[in-house]
Design an enzyme around this catalytic site. Structure first.
Site, mmCIF file in Angstrom:
data_model
loop_
_atom_site.group_PDB
_atom_site.id
_atom_site.type_symbol
_atom_site.label_atom_id
_atom_site.label_comp_id
_atom_site.label_asym_id
_atom_site.label_seq_id
_atom_site.Cartn_x
_atom_site.Cartn_y
_atom_site.Cartn_z
ATOM 1 N N CYS A 169 0.653 -1.215 0.179
ATOM 2 C CA CYS A 169 -0.089 0.136 0.096
ATOM 3 C C CYS A 169 0.874 1.301 -0.051
ATOM 4 O O CYS A 169 0.148 2.285 -0.252
ATOM 5 C CB CYS A 169 -1.065 -0.152 1.287
ATOM 6 S SG CYS A 169 -2.155 -1.304 1.158
ATOM 7 N N HIS B 265 -3.503 7.429 2.600
ATOM 8 C CA HIS B 265 -3.929 5.977 2.092
ATOM 9 C C HIS B 265 -5.276 5.670 2.506
ATOM 10 O O HIS B 265 -5.483 6.126 3.924
ATOM 11 C CB HIS B 265 -2.852 5.040 2.701
ATOM 12 C CG HIS B 265 -3.332 3.716 2.344
ATOM 13 N ND1 HIS B 265 -3.794 3.157 0.976
ATOM 14 C CD2 HIS B 265 -3.258 2.367 2.964
ATOM 15 C CE1 HIS B 265 -3.783 1.752 1.005
ATOM 16 N NE2 HIS B 265 -3.676 1.324 2.290
ATOM 17 N N ASN C 108 -10.108 0.062 -0.424
ATOM 18 C CA ASN C 108 -8.560 0.167 -0.262
ATOM 19 C C ASN C 108 -7.989 -0.273 -1.587
ATOM 20 O O ASN C 108 -8.070 -1.477 -1.829
ATOM 21 C CB ASN C 108 -8.031 -0.679 0.955
ATOM 22 C CG ASN C 108 -6.384 -0.770 0.846
ATOM 23 O OD1 ASN C 108 -5.773 -0.278 0.173
ATOM 24 N ND2 ASN C 108 -6.007 -1.127 2.017
HETATM 25 O O1 UT7 Z 1 -3.791 -0.881 3.631
HETATM 26 C C1 UT7 Z 1 -2.761 -2.071 4.300
HETATM 27 C C2 UT7 Z 1 -2.886 -1.699 5.902
HETATM 28 N N1 UT7 Z 1 -4.393 -2.191 6.294
HETATM 29 C C3 UT7 Z 1 -5.052 -1.735 7.222
HETATM 30 O O2 UT7 Z 1 -4.540 -0.632 7.637
HETATM 31 C C4 UT7 Z 1 -6.404 -2.502 7.743
HETATM 32 C C5 UT7 Z 1 -6.521 -2.168 9.246
HETATM 33 N N2 UT7 Z 1 -7.339 -3.010 9.797
HETATM 34 C C6 UT7 Z 1 -8.909 -2.635 9.640
HETATM 35 O O3 UT7 Z 1 -9.139 -1.743 9.057
HETATM 36 C C7 UT7 Z 1 -9.949 -3.369 10.469
HETATM 37 O O4 UT7 Z 1 -9.109 -3.844 11.671
HETATM 38 C C8 UT7 Z 1 -10.836 -4.161 10.035
HETATM 39 C C9 UT7 Z 1 -11.810 -3.437 9.023
HETATM 40 C C10 UT7 Z 1 -9.909 -5.238 9.101
HETATM 41 C C11 UT7 Z 1 -11.557 -4.838 11.054
HETATM 42 O O5 UT7 Z 1 -12.279 -3.972 12.063
HETATM 43 P P1 UT7 Z 1 -11.964 -4.103 13.686
HETATM 44 O O6 UT7 Z 1 -12.760 -3.044 14.128
HETATM 45 O O7 UT7 Z 1 -10.472 -4.197 13.961
HETATM 46 O O8 UT7 Z 1 -12.514 -5.451 13.970
HETATM 47 P P2 UT7 Z 1 -12.117 -6.806 14.598
HETATM 48 O O9 UT7 Z 1 -11.310 -7.554 13.685
HETATM 49 O O10 UT7 Z 1 -11.445 -6.576 15.840
HETATM 50 O O11 UT7 Z 1 -13.475 -7.516 14.636
HETATM 51 C C12 UT7 Z 1 -14.666 -7.010 15.613
HETATM 52 C C13 UT7 Z 1 -15.719 -7.927 15.571
HETATM 53 C C14 UT7 Z 1 -15.380 -9.541 15.770
HETATM 54 O O12 UT7 Z 1 -16.475 -9.906 16.279
HETATM 55 P P3 UT7 Z 1 -16.543 -10.515 17.630
HETATM 56 O O13 UT7 Z 1 -15.327 -11.412 17.960
HETATM 57 O O14 UT7 Z 1 -16.671 -9.206 18.365
HETATM 58 O O15 UT7 Z 1 -17.693 -11.185 17.826
HETATM 59 C C15 UT7 Z 1 -15.180 -9.901 13.978
HETATM 60 O O16 UT7 Z 1 -15.244 -11.317 14.003
HETATM 61 O O17 UT7 Z 1 -16.319 -7.828 14.068
HETATM 62 C C16 UT7 Z 1 -16.373 -9.110 13.409
HETATM 63 N N3 UT7 Z 1 -15.962 -8.872 12.185
HETATM 64 C C17 UT7 Z 1 -16.925 -8.699 11.162
HETATM 65 N N4 UT7 Z 1 -18.436 -8.394 11.323
HETATM 66 C C18 UT7 Z 1 -18.747 -8.322 10.127
HETATM 67 C C19 UT7 Z 1 -14.769 -8.853 11.642
HETATM 68 N N5 UT7 Z 1 -14.903 -8.671 10.059
HETATM 69 C C20 UT7 Z 1 -16.310 -8.496 10.038
HETATM 70 C C21 UT7 Z 1 -17.210 -8.171 8.699
HETATM 71 N N6 UT7 Z 1 -18.437 -8.285 9.062
HETATM 72 N N7 UT7 Z 1 -16.698 -8.052 7.656
#
Ligand code: UT7
Length: 322
Positions: free
Chosen positions: A113, A249, A279
C-alpha cells in the site's frame, strides 16, 4: 538546485462495481458493519479481461494529457504495484512498450500500500540528481485478485484502480521531501503466502490470498502514521497549520480520522475516497490526489501531505507544494 514538480495527475478505476450489499451475499457481513467499521460503501474491481497494466495505462495517459506532454517526452517510469500481471517483465516495462518508446529506465517498486509513495520518493531522487527530466510515477493494483472471497476480514476491504502523476524538473519545489520506511518484522500480520515456484513450475506455493490480522495492523498503522506526520513536518520546519490538504492512504476511515486529528485538520481538508474505492493498495493515494485536483479542491501553491502504510510493513510520506 533541481527539484521535481507535479505537472499533471490522472487516475482510472474499472467499470465493474461491487457494493457492500453484493458482498453480503458472499460472506457473513452487513452493509452497516462495513460502512461503520471501515467507511467503505463500494469498490471497483477488474473483470477477467482487465489487468494491472491496463489500469496503469489509462491513469498514465490521463496524467500525460493533464501535463500536456507527449509519451515520448517521458524518460523514467516507476510503478508501485504488488499485483503485476506477470512475475516479469515489470508492469513499468509493459507500460513503456504501450506508450511507444524505449531505452529509458522503467521498473516496479513493491511496497504494497506504500507503493506509490516509494515510487514517488525514488523518482524524485532521479529528478534531483539530473538522471531524469520527465517521470511517470504510478500506483496501480488489482488487489481483488489476491482475495479469499470467503474471508470477511479481508474481502470487504479492497478494490482495484490506478493513479498517476507526471513529474517535471524545476528550480523550485515541487516535492519538498519524501520519507520512506520499512520494518520487516511484522510479516505475520499481513502477507500473501504464495510466491515464485520452487523449481517445480507450479505457479504459486501456498495460496495467493491476502492474510491479515486486521485489528493488530490497525493499531500499528495509527501509531506509525502519527510518527511520520511529526517527522515530515519537522524535516520541513513546518507547523500543522501549514498543511492545506491531507491525502492519506485509504485503508480505513477510522485510521484516516486519527491522522487528521493528529494534524488538527478538519475532515473537510482531508481527501477521502474510501467510500467509493475501498482500499486500492498502491493506487489509493494517487487516485485520491487526482480526484481532488480534478474537482478543484487542490489548487496550485497548496501544501499537501501524502502518507501511506502497508504490508512489509512499509510506510512513507511526501510533502508537496502543488
Ligand atoms: O492497507 C494496508 C493496511 N491495512 C489496514 O490498515 C487495515 C487495518 N485494519 C482494519 O481496517 C480493521 O481492523 C478491520 C476493518 C479489518 C476490522 O475491523 P476491527 O474493528 O478491527 O474489527 P475486529 O477484527 O476487531 O473484529 C471485531 C468483530 C469481531 O467479532 P467478535 O469477535 O467481536 O464477535 C469480528 O469477527 O467484528 C467481526 N468482524 C466482522 N463482522 C461483520 C470482522 N470482520 C467482519 C465483517 N463483517 N466483515
Amino acid at each position: 538546485m533541481t527539484f521535481s514538480r507535479i505537472l499533471g495527475t490522472g487516475s482510472y478505476v474499472p467499470e465493474k462495481i461491487l457494493s457492500n450489499t453484493d458482498i453480503e451475499h458472499l460472506v457473513d457481513t452487513s452493509d452497516s458493519w462495513i460502512r461503520e467499521r471501515t467507511g467503505i460503501r463500494r469498490r471497483h474491481v477488474v473483470d477477467e479481461r482487465e489487468s494491472t497494466v491496463d489500469l496503469a495505462e489509462r491513469a498514465a495517459r490521463a496524467a500525460l494529457d493533464a501535463a500536456g506532454l507527449d509519451p515520448r517526452e517521458i524518460d523514467l517510469i516507476v510503478v508501485g504495484t504488488t499485483t503485476p500481471d506477470r512475475i516479469y517483465p515489470a508492469t513499468a516495462c509493459r507500460l513503456q512498450a504501450r506508450l511507444g518508446a524505449g531505452g529509458y529506465p522503467a521498473f516496479d517498486v513493491q511496497a504494497v500500500c506504500t507503493g506509490f509513495i516509494y515510487a514517488l520518493g525514488v523518482a524524485d531522487r532521479f529528478m534531483r540528481t539530473g538522471s531524469a527530466r520527465h517521470a511517470l510515477v504510478i500506483g496501480a493494483d488489482t488487489h481483488s485478485r489476491l482475495l479469499d472471497w470467503s474471508d470477511r476480514g479481508t474481502c470487504i476491504l479492497f478494490g482495484d484502480g490506478a493513479g498517476a502523476v507526471v513529474l517535471g524538473v524545476d528550480d523550485v519545489p515541487g516535492i519538498l521531501s519524501t520519507h520512506l520506511h520499512a520494518d520487516g518484522n511484522y510479516e505475520d500480520l499481513l502477507y500473501v503466502e504464495g510466491g515464485v515456484p520452487r523449481g517445480n513450475g507450479v505457479i504459486a506455493e501456498g495460496n495467493a490470498y491476502t492474510k491479515m490480522r486486521g485489528n493488530e495492523v490497525f493499531k500499528v498503522a495509527v501509531r506509525t502514521l502519527h510518527r511520520i506526520v511529526d517527522e515530515t513536518l519537522a524535516a520541513n520546519a513546518l507547523q500543522k497549520s501549514d498543511i492545506d490538504w491531507l491525502i492519506p492512504h485509504q485503508a480505513n476511515i477510522r485510521i484516516i480520522e486519527a491522522t487528521a486529528r493528529k494534524l488538527g485538520l478538519p475532515m473537510e481538508r482531508v481527501v477521502v475516497t474510501i467510500d467509493e474505492h475501498g482500499n486500492t493498495s498502491a493506487a489509493s493515494v494517487p487516485l485520491a490526489f487526482d480526484v481532488a485536483v480534478r474537482d478543484g479542491r487542490i489548487k496550485r501553491g497548496d501544501n499537501l501531505l501524502l502518507e501511506a502504510f502497508g504490508g512489509g510493513f512499509t510506510w512513507g510520506s511526501a510533502l508537496i507544494r502543488y
